[in-house]
Design a protein around this motif. Structure first.
Motif, PDB file in Angstrom:
ATOM      1  N   THR A 103      30.130 -20.709  44.444  1.00 36.52           N
ATOM      2  CA  THR A 103      29.207 -20.774  45.574  1.00 36.52           C
ATOM      3  C   THR A 103      28.751 -19.383  45.987  1.00 36.52           C
ATOM      4  N   LEU A 142      36.929 -17.172  53.210  1.00 41.04           N
ATOM      5  CA  LEU A 142      36.247 -17.255  51.926  1.00 41.04           C
ATOM      6  C   LEU A 142      36.446 -15.970  51.132  1.00 41.04           C
ATOM      7  N   SER A 168      29.559 -19.093  52.900  1.00 38.03           N
ATOM      8  CA  SER A 168      30.386 -19.570  54.009  1.00 38.03           C
ATOM      9  C   SER A 168      29.705 -20.718  54.741  1.00 38.03           C
ATOM     10  N   ARG A 175      35.534 -23.001  43.355  1.00 37.16           N
ATOM     11  CA  ARG A 175      34.409 -23.414  44.191  1.00 37.16           C
ATOM     12  C   ARG A 175      33.915 -22.244  45.043  1.00 37.16           C
ATOM     13  N   ALA A 176      34.836 -21.465  45.556  1.00 44.33           N
ATOM     14  CA  ALA A 176      34.451 -20.304  46.350  1.00 44.33           C
ATOM     15  C   ALA A 176      33.672 -19.303  45.511  1.00 44.33           C
ATOM     16  N   LEU A 185      29.683 -23.921  52.493  1.00 45.35           N
ATOM     17  CA  LEU A 185      30.975 -24.571  52.319  1.00 45.35           C
ATOM     18  C   LEU A 185      31.637 -24.964  53.633  1.00 45.35           C
ATOM     19  N   THR A 196      39.885 -16.005  49.705  1.00 45.86           N
ATOM     20  CA  THR A 196      40.005 -16.909  48.555  1.00 45.86           C
ATOM     21  C   THR A 196      39.468 -16.253  47.294  1.00 45.86           C
ATOM     22  N   LEU A 197      38.328 -15.574  47.417  1.00 44.56           N
ATOM     23  CA  LEU A 197      37.767 -14.865  46.269  1.00 44.56           C
ATOM     24  C   LEU A 197      38.723 -13.775  45.801  1.00 44.56           C
ATOM     25  N   ARG A 234      39.644 -24.860  44.707  1.00 38.63           N
ATOM     26  CA  ARG A 234      38.992 -24.197  45.831  1.00 38.63           C
ATOM     27  C   ARG A 234      38.643 -22.742  45.490  1.00 38.63           C
ATOM     28  N   HIS A 235      39.433 -22.123  44.640  1.00 37.90           N
ATOM     29  CA  HIS A 235      39.129 -20.753  44.237  1.00 37.90           C
ATOM     30  C   HIS A 235      37.871 -20.719  43.368  1.00 37.90           C
TER      31      HIS A 235
END
Length: 296
Positions: free
Chosen positions: A13, A34, A24, A9-10, A27, A37-38, A6-7
């Motif tokens: 994206t 988000l 945002s 993917r964030a 996803l 997460t980044l 997920r990290h």
């Protein structure tokens, strides 16, 4: 903290969308979550990946270096976790134009014979990296000198396959089409079609003082061929294009004084597919001069 898919993917994206807002929405994640997460990924790596000083987010040097690796790893992981493809994930081979020329079919057939349980998917992607930078392919057929490929900014490994002579592409009605061969100087007084997205020809191919004054920019090989066939420009490519991409209205001629262009198989290290190394071995065998144009 342990970094998770997920990290990645964030981050990927956000890089593709250019804004947290766009990422945002794509996803389906709230902007605060988000951004958090980044930030977690940046803290895990100990570097800043995204410059947040502007409305449109820009990658830092570290972020730009991570992006192709992250995209490749994410694509590979998602393919592995797809139940429909478990145990038989295709090996995706990208190319921007002409693939491996007349040896393309030989390569595909040889792979099918050697690896019947793993399909080799040939994907044309109009991009200088033929999809490697976005993680859309596992390996790619790339043309260019090592210094040119280094400009892609990717952690590439390459296997040299062969060197291709360059040819001129001219409209059928052009007086040049009646010649047996041409020189760079004979092309210089005409507009030159330049594929700015995936091509390898620029005015720098000509010597200083003899470079074309006019160029017509296009974004893919189809438009490049159409512009030439329409009589608006001439072009320079490699001889495999003549066999792989014939076009009514375009004549290909040997170009006597232009340097040949290397064709290599490239992939991001570590490879995103376990059979990339075997593809490199097979491609080198198929492309060797001793193999001939149609050996399987």
């Amino acid at each position: 903290m342990t970094a998770e898919l997920r990290h990645l993917r964030a981050f990927v994206t956000i890089a593709e969308e250019g804004t947290v807002t766009g990422a945002s929405a794509r996803l389906g994640i709230g902007q605060p979550a988000l951004s958090r997460t980044l930030r977690q990924l940046e803290e895990h790596l100990g570097v800043r990946l995204v410059d947040r000083s502007t409305h449109h987010l820009d990658l830092t040097a570290e972020g730009a270096a991570l992006l192709p690796r992250a995209a490749s790893a994410l694509a590979a992981a998602e393919a592995v976790l797809d139940p429909a493809r478990l145990g038989r994930r295709p090996l995706r081979l990208g190319h921007a134009w002409s693939a491996a020329g007349e040896r393309t079919v030989s390569l595909l057939r040889a792979w099918e014979a050697a690896h019947p349980d793993t399909a080799l998917e040939l994907l044309r992607i109009d991009d200088r990296s033929a999809g490697l930078a976005q993680g859309r392919v596992d390996a790619a057929l790339l043309r260019g000198e090592p210094a040119d490929l280094a400009l892609l900014g990717l952690p590439l490994r390459t296997e040299w396959l062969l060197t291709e002579p360059r040819v001129a592409a001219v409209p059928d009605g052009d007086p040049l089409a009646a010649l047996e061969r041409v020189t760079l100087a004979e092309l210089a007084d005409r507009p030159i079609a330049v594929n700015t997205v995936s091509g390898t020809t620029t005015p720098r191919l000509w010597p200083e003082g003899g470079r074309p004054e006019c160029q017509v920019e296009v974004a893919n090989t189809d438009d490049w061929l159409a512009i030439i066939a329409a009589g608006r420009a001439v072009g320079v490519t490699v001889d495999s294009t003549a066999g792989f991409r014939p076009h009514p209205g375009v004549t290909y001629l040997p170009l006597t004084d232009a340097p040949a262009l290397p064709l290599v198989l490239g992939w991001i290290d570590p490879p995103a597919h376990p059979l990339v190394g075997q593809l490199a071995v097979l491609a080198r065998r198929i492309m060797s001069p001793e193999a001939g144009p149609h050996r399987v």
